[in-house]
Design a protein around this motif. Structure first.
Motif, PDB file in Angstrom:
ATOM      1  N   LEU A 110      61.053  46.931  46.082  1.00 24.08           N
ATOM      2  CA  LEU A 110      62.073  47.100  45.065  1.00 24.08           C
ATOM      3  C   LEU A 110      61.987  46.812  43.850  1.00 24.08           C
ATOM      4  CD1 LEU A 110      65.200  48.035  45.074  1.00 24.08           C
ATOM      5  CD2 LEU A 110      65.883  45.591  45.291  1.00 24.08           C
ATOM      6  N   SER A 111      61.226  45.651  43.676  1.00 23.47           N
ATOM      7  CA  SER A 111      61.008  45.111  42.195  1.00 23.47           C
ATOM      8  C   SER A 111      60.063  45.980  41.607  1.00 23.47           C
ATOM      9  CB  SER A 111      60.540  43.721  42.344  1.00 23.47           C
ATOM     10  OG  SER A 111      59.149  43.796  43.101  1.00 23.47           O
ATOM     11  N   PHE A 112      58.840  46.523  42.346  1.00 24.05           N
ATOM     12  CA  PHE A 112      58.067  47.422  41.906  1.00 24.05           C
ATOM     13  C   PHE A 112      58.660  49.030  41.615  1.00 24.05           C
ATOM     14  CE2 PHE A 112      54.553  50.508  42.629  1.00 24.05           C
ATOM     15  CZ  PHE A 112      53.524  50.355  41.636  1.00 24.05           C
ATOM     16  N   GLY A 113      59.491  49.278  42.250  1.00 24.80           N
ATOM     17  CA  GLY A 113      60.248  50.528  41.912  1.00 24.80           C
ATOM     18  C   GLY A 113      61.196  50.420  40.798  1.00 24.80           C
ATOM     19  N   PHE A 114      61.743  49.360  40.623  1.00 25.45           N
ATOM     20  CA  PHE A 114      62.516  49.182  39.418  1.00 25.45           C
ATOM     21  C   PHE A 114      61.679  48.752  38.228  1.00 25.45           C
ATOM     22  CE2 PHE A 114      64.852  46.143  36.723  1.00 25.45           C
ATOM     23  CZ  PHE A 114      66.125  46.652  36.760  1.00 25.45           C
ATOM     24  N   ASP A 115      60.527  48.342  38.263  1.00 23.31           N
ATOM     25  CA  ASP A 115      59.644  48.387  37.116  1.00 23.31           C
ATOM     26  C   ASP A 115      59.184  49.828  36.553  1.00 23.31           C
ATOM     27  OD1 ASP A 115      57.746  46.722  35.044  1.00 23.31           O
ATOM     28  OD2 ASP A 115      56.507  47.713  36.352  1.00 23.31           O
ATOM     29  N   MET A 116      59.034  50.518  37.733  1.00 24.39           N
ATOM     30  CA  MET A 116      58.385  51.789  37.253  1.00 24.39           C
ATOM     31  C   MET A 116      59.551  52.790  36.846  1.00 24.39           C
ATOM     32  SD  MET A 116      56.123  52.999  40.794  1.00 24.39           S
ATOM     33  CE  MET A 116      55.972  54.653  40.115  1.00 24.39           C
TER      34      MET A 116
ATOM     35  N   HIS B 194      54.277  51.810  31.039  1.00 22.82           N
ATOM     36  CA  HIS B 194      53.157  51.181  31.949  1.00 22.82           C
ATOM     37  C   HIS B 194      52.275  52.069  32.691  1.00 22.82           C
ATOM     38  CE1 HIS B 194      55.617  47.156  31.259  1.00 22.82           C
ATOM     39  NE2 HIS B 194      55.071  47.646  30.049  1.00 22.82           N
ATOM     40  N   TYR B 195      52.825  53.284  33.053  1.00 21.47           N
ATOM     41  CA  TYR B 195      52.213  53.851  34.187  1.00 21.47           C
ATOM     42  C   TYR B 195      51.854  55.247  33.264  1.00 21.47           C
ATOM     43  CZ  TYR B 195      54.249  50.618  37.032  1.00 21.47           C
ATOM     44  OH  TYR B 195      54.981  49.198  37.427  1.00 21.47           O
ATOM     45  N   GLU B 196      51.860  55.291  32.083  1.00 18.75           N
ATOM     46  CA  GLU B 196      51.633  56.866  31.308  1.00 18.75           C
ATOM     47  C   GLU B 196      50.252  57.367  31.665  1.00 18.75           C
ATOM     48  OE1 GLU B 196      50.615  54.976  26.975  1.00 18.75           O
ATOM     49  OE2 GLU B 196      52.602  56.186  27.264  1.00 18.75           O
ATOM     50  N   ASP B 197      49.261  56.228  31.979  1.00 18.25           N
ATOM     51  CA  ASP B 197      47.902  56.741  32.239  1.00 18.25           C
ATOM     52  C   ASP B 197      47.884  57.581  33.541  1.00 18.25           C
ATOM     53  OD1 ASP B 197      48.374  54.448  33.704  1.00 18.25           O
ATOM     54  OD2 ASP B 197      46.270  53.897  33.517  1.00 18.25           O
ATOM     55  N   ARG B 198      48.756  57.399  34.609  1.00 17.11           N
ATOM     56  CA  ARG B 198      48.765  58.132  35.863  1.00 17.11           C
ATOM     57  C   ARG B 198      49.876  59.238  35.717  1.00 17.11           C
ATOM     58  NH1 ARG B 198      47.969  53.266  40.272  1.00 17.11           N
ATOM     59  NH2 ARG B 198      46.018  52.270  39.389  1.00 17.11           N
ATOM     60  N   TRP B 199      51.120  58.756  35.391  1.00 19.89           N
ATOM     61  CA  TRP B 199      52.096  59.820  35.411  1.00 19.89           C
ATOM     62  C   TRP B 199      52.843  60.044  34.402  1.00 19.89           C
ATOM     63  CZ3 TRP B 199      52.399  55.853  39.113  1.00 19.89           C
ATOM     64  CH2 TRP B 199      51.610  55.880  40.448  1.00 19.89           C
ATOM     65  N   SER B 200      53.575  60.947  34.359  1.00 13.93           N
ATOM     66  CA  SER B 200      54.481  61.099  33.008  1.00 13.93           C
ATOM     67  C   SER B 200      55.829  60.296  33.164  1.00 13.93           C
ATOM     68  CB  SER B 200      54.905  62.523  32.693  1.00 13.93           C
ATOM     69  OG  SER B 200      55.684  62.952  33.764  1.00 13.93           O
ATOM     70  N   SER B 201      56.524  60.104  32.134  1.00 10.17           N
ATOM     71  CA  SER B 201      57.660  59.025  31.964  1.00 10.17           C
ATOM     72  C   SER B 201      58.703  59.686  33.231  1.00 10.17           C
ATOM     73  CB  SER B 201      58.280  58.933  30.876  1.00 10.17           C
ATOM     74  OG  SER B 201      57.656  58.463  29.943  1.00 10.17           O
TER      75      SER B 201
ATOM     76  N   THR C  54      57.212  59.223  36.980  1.00 12.83           N
ATOM     77  CA  THR C  54      57.142  57.864  37.216  1.00 12.83           C
ATOM     78  C   THR C  54      58.550  56.934  37.515  1.00 12.83           C
ATOM     79  OG1 THR C  54      55.352  57.168  35.572  1.00 12.83           O
ATOM     80  CG2 THR C  54      56.684  55.350  36.230  1.00 12.83           C
ATOM     81  N   GLN C  55      59.504  57.686  36.504  1.00 12.43           N
ATOM     82  CA  GLN C  55      61.023  56.999  37.031  1.00 12.43           C
ATOM     83  C   GLN C  55      61.309  57.625  38.434  1.00 12.43           C
ATOM     84  OE1 GLN C  55      63.204  58.365  33.639  1.00 12.43           O
ATOM     85  NE2 GLN C  55      62.876  56.517  32.597  1.00 12.43           N
ATOM     86  N   SER C  56      60.979  58.754  38.774  1.00 15.32           N
ATOM     87  CA  SER C  56      61.364  59.364  39.840  1.00 15.32           C
ATOM     88  C   SER C  56      60.571  58.565  41.103  1.00 15.32           C
ATOM     89  CB  SER C  56      60.913  60.798  40.255  1.00 15.32           C
ATOM     90  OG  SER C  56      61.576  61.789  39.271  1.00 15.32           O
ATOM     91  N   TYR C  57      59.479  58.212  40.701  1.00 22.53           N
ATOM     92  CA  TYR C  57      58.828  57.278  42.059  1.00 22.53           C
ATOM     93  C   TYR C  57      59.494  56.109  41.990  1.00 22.53           C
ATOM     94  CZ  TYR C  57      54.967  60.790  42.349  1.00 22.53           C
ATOM     95  OH  TYR C  57      53.918  61.782  42.456  1.00 22.53           O
ATOM     96  N   GLY C  58      59.931  55.380  40.901  1.00 15.43           N
ATOM     97  CA  GLY C  58      60.673  54.349  40.928  1.00 15.43           C
ATOM     98  C   GLY C  58      61.995  54.332  41.770  1.00 15.43           C
TER      99      GLY C  58
END
Length: 220
Positions: A21-27, A33-40, A43-47
């Motif tokens: 939950l904390s990892f998804g909340f951070d995403m 923080h994850y722009e080198d892998r996914w777009s914003s 990343t928010q959808s994954y979170g």
């Protein structure tokens, strides 16, 4: 809600759920923080997905544990049935399969008893295999306290098929059915033995139940 044995699993599920939950909340809150892998947006959808999955998985697991507790409580206790071991037919010899059940079953043995009639005797005294001495001496199998009884007054002997009575040279003799015992006699079911003022009936019947009997232990 949960027994003590399941508390470690409950705690582990909650800890893992909080981590996901904390990892998804951070995403969701910090997509940069994850722009080198996914777009914003991705990343928010994954979170959001991780947060939803963590909540659903933890809630489902806890619900499964609680339902399992209820089912275990509803299972009635069963009384175990003890079954005696039966020898395999091959161990009974070549005639094991053709041997009638009547020959295999144990044969009930007669157990002789002395039933007290008068003189303050025990209501039922079992006669074991071998000798059984009646007298005033403390080392007798059946001790009669009257001073008219000899120290070694009479002896019974049970060999598994016959119950015999012998007078041991007592001063006041031994009677069976109002007749004096001169030597050795074979007792029958219902005979009445009289030693001075003590009367006892002979019972040679088959055992009927687990009734309490009085038997004097032999000293080694």
């Amino acid at each position: 809600m949960f027994d003590s044995q399941k508390l470690p699993r409950v705690g582990m599920a909650i800890v893992l759920g909080l981590l996901v939950l904390s990892f998804g909340f951070d995403m969701r809150q910090n997509p940069d923080h994850y722009e080198d892998r996914w777009s914003s947006d991705v990343t928010q959808s994954y979170g959001n997905f991780l947060m939803a999955v963590s909540v659903l998985c933890v809630a489902g697991y806890l619900y499964r544990l609680s339902v399992q507790d209820d089912l275990e409580e509803e299972v009635p206790e069963k009384t175990p049935i003890l079954v005696q071991e039966v020898a395999h037919p091959s161990k009974r010899g070549s005639q094991g399969l053709n041997q009638p059940l009547g020959d295999i079953a144990p044969i009930a043995q007669k157990i002789p008893h002395l039933i007290g009639i008068t003189g303050g005797l025990p209501p039922k005294v079992e006669i074991p295999i071998g000798r059984f001495v009646i007298g005033r001496s403390p080392d007798c199998d059946l001790v009669l306290s009257s001073q008219l009884v000899s120290r070694k007054h009479a002896r019974l002997h049970w060999d598994g098929s016959q119950l015999k009575l012998s007078d041991l040279g007592s001063s006041n003799t031994t009677m069976v059915n109002d007749e004096e015992v001169g030597g050795e006699c074979v007792l029958q079911d219902g005979d009445v033995i009289q030693v001075v003022d003590y009367q006892m009936e002979v019972s040679l019947s088959l055992p009927e139940s687990l009734e309490v009997t009085v038997i004097r232990p032999r000293e080694s």
